[in-house]
Design an enzyme around this catalytic site. Structure first.
Site, PDB file in Angstrom:
ATOM      1  N   GLU A  96       0.829  -1.200   0.000  1.00 38.09           N
ATOM      2  CA  GLU A  96       0.000   0.000   0.000  1.00 38.09           C
ATOM      3  C   GLU A  96       0.867   1.254   0.000  1.00 38.09           C
ATOM      4  OE1 GLU A  96      -4.210   1.660   1.850  1.00 38.09           O
ATOM      5  OE2 GLU A  96      -3.148   0.079   2.934  1.00 38.09           O
TER       6      GLU A  96
ATOM      7  N   TYR B 146       0.043  -7.718  -1.898  1.00 38.40           N
ATOM      8  CA  TYR B 146      -0.983  -6.902  -1.259  1.00 38.40           C
ATOM      9  C   TYR B 146      -2.336  -7.359  -1.808  1.00 38.40           C
ATOM     10  CZ  TYR B 146      -3.646  -2.762   0.183  1.00 38.40           C
ATOM     11  OH  TYR B 146      -4.576  -1.929   0.744  1.00 38.40           O
TER      12      TYR B 146
ATOM     13  N   ASP C   6       0.330  -8.046   3.149  1.00 45.12           N
ATOM     14  CA  ASP C   6      -1.001  -7.839   3.698  1.00 45.12           C
ATOM     15  C   ASP C   6      -1.969  -8.706   2.898  1.00 45.12           C
ATOM     16  OD1 ASP C   6      -3.471  -6.983   4.500  1.00 45.12           O
ATOM     17  OD2 ASP C   6      -3.103  -4.843   4.153  1.00 45.12           O
TER      18      ASP C   6
ATOM     19  N   ASN D  27      -5.039  -9.438   3.956  1.00 43.06           N
ATOM     20  CA  ASN D  27      -6.401  -8.959   4.208  1.00 43.06           C
ATOM     21  C   ASN D  27      -7.359 -10.060   4.668  1.00 43.06           C
ATOM     22  OD1 ASN D  27      -7.068  -6.139   4.097  1.00 43.06           O
ATOM     23  ND2 ASN D  27      -6.322  -6.124   1.984  1.00 43.06           N
TER      24      ASN D  27
ATOM     25  N   ASP E 284      -1.076   2.478  10.052  1.00 43.77           N
ATOM     26  CA  ASP E 284      -2.068   1.798  10.888  1.00 43.77           C
ATOM     27  C   ASP E 284      -1.778   0.300  10.973  1.00 43.77           C
ATOM     28  OD1 ASP E 284      -2.716   1.335   8.242  1.00 43.77           O
ATOM     29  OD2 ASP E 284      -4.860   1.698   8.472  1.00 43.77           O
TER      30      ASP E 284
END
Length: 258
Positions: free
Chosen positions: A35, A109, A149, A151, A248
Site C-alpha cells: 500500500e 498486497y 497484507d 487482508n 495503521d
C-alpha cells in the site's frame, strides 16, 4: 537475515512520519512494503530510501495500492502480478516477485473487499488465482517467502472480536477456509509457528474507538514459507511500538538463520 513486511498505508505519509528512522531501528536485510500508494515521480524530490537497493511496483491509478521491495544487497526482479483473469497486467500493483541470492520473495498486497460486493467478488477471485499461482513455489528446493497484507484474519486467534466480525470482509467463512487451503498447499505461517497458539499478536488496528490503545486488532499481515524456507526460522514478532506512528499496520519481523 532479517525479513520484514509492512503495509505503510501510503509511503508519502509514512516518510513524513519518520519511515526512514524507523527502518533504521528495525534494520531489515529485506523489506517488503505494501500500500505504497504513489508513483515514483510522486515521491519527495529531496528524499532517498534508507536502503540502497529498491524497486517499486505501483498501481496505474495514482494514490492507490502498490508494493515495493527494498534490500541491503542487490537483487533481481523476476516478475510482477499473478496473471489473474481479472487483472492480467496487475494494474493495481499487488504482486512483486524478486530473487535475493538464493531466496525468492513474493511481495503481496491482496485486495480488500470492505467497500462492497463488487470488490469482495474481485477479492475472492484474486484469492483463488493466487492459491493456484503460488502452488508451484511450495515444491521448489530454494526458500520462498510469500509476504504481505493478505487482508484475511485466519483464525479466531487472529482477531480480537471474532464473534462480532463473522460477517465482515476479512473474516468471512469462505476467506478463512481459503487460508486453510493455502496452508494445506504447502505454506507455513512463520509468526504463528514462532509464537504458538493464543490471541494475537495483531498487525492492524482500526482508527475507530480505542482499538489501538486497547490492542483490539486483526492479524492480516503474514510471512509464509515453503518447506525449504521453514527450517530457517529463528524468531518472529510484530513490532507494534513505533510502527503505529508511521502506519495503521505494524511491521512483521522474521529472523532467519541464513
Amino acid at each position: 537475515m532479517r525479513l520484514v513486511t509492512w503495509n505503510l498505508n501510503g509511503i508519502r505519509a509514512a516518510i513524513r512520519k519518520g519511515l526512514d528512522e524507523f527502518v533504521d531501528r528495525i534494520n531489515p536485510d529485506i523489506l517488503l512494503l505494501q500500500e505504497t500508494r504513489a508513483l515514483p515521480e510522486q515521491l519527495p524530490k529531496d528524499w532517498a530510501p534508507s536502503m540502497p537497493h529498491t524497486l517499486m511496483h505501483p498501481a496505474e491509478k495514482k494514490g492507490y495500492s502498490g508494493v515495493a521491495t527494498w534490500s541491503k544487497e542487490s537483487f533481481d526482479e523476476i516478475g510482477r502480478g499473478i496473471s489473474t483473469t481479472l487483472d492480467y497486467d496487475d494494474s493495481e500493483g499487488r504482486m512483486l516477485h524478486t530473487y535475493h541470492n538464493g531466496i525468492h520473495c513474493l511481495n503481496c498486497y491482496l485486495p480488500s473487499g470492505s467497500s462492497g460486493d463488487e470488490r469482495q467478488f474481485w477479492k475472492e477471485a484474486w484469492m483463488d488465482d493466487l492459491l493456484e499461482w503460488a502452488r508451484p513455489f511450495t515444491e521448489l528446493d530454494e526458500p520462498v517467502f510469500l509476504c504481505g497484507d493478505l487482508n484475511v484474519a485466519h483464525t479466531e486467534d487472529d482477531i480480537w472480536n471474532p464473534t462480532g466480525n463473522r460477517g465482515t470482509s476479512g473474516f468471512l467463512p469462505q476467506e478463512r477456509e481459503w487460508f486453510d487451503r493455502l496452508l494445506a498447499s504447502g505454506w507455513s505461517d512463520l509468526l504463528r509457528v514462532a509464537v504458538g497458539p493464543g490471541k494475537g499478536p495483531y498487525s492492524w488496528w482500526s482508527n475507530r474507538g480505542q482499538a489501538r490503545q486497547l490492542d483490539r486488532g486483526w492479524r492480516i499481515d503474514y510471512v509464509l514459507s515453503n518447506a525449504a524456507g521453514a527450517p530457517l526460522l529463528s524468531q518472529a514478532s510484530v513490532m507494534r511500538e513505533g510502527g503505529l506512528v508511521v502506519s495503521d499496520h505494524a511491521p512483521v519481523i522474521v529472523d532467519l538463520d541464513i
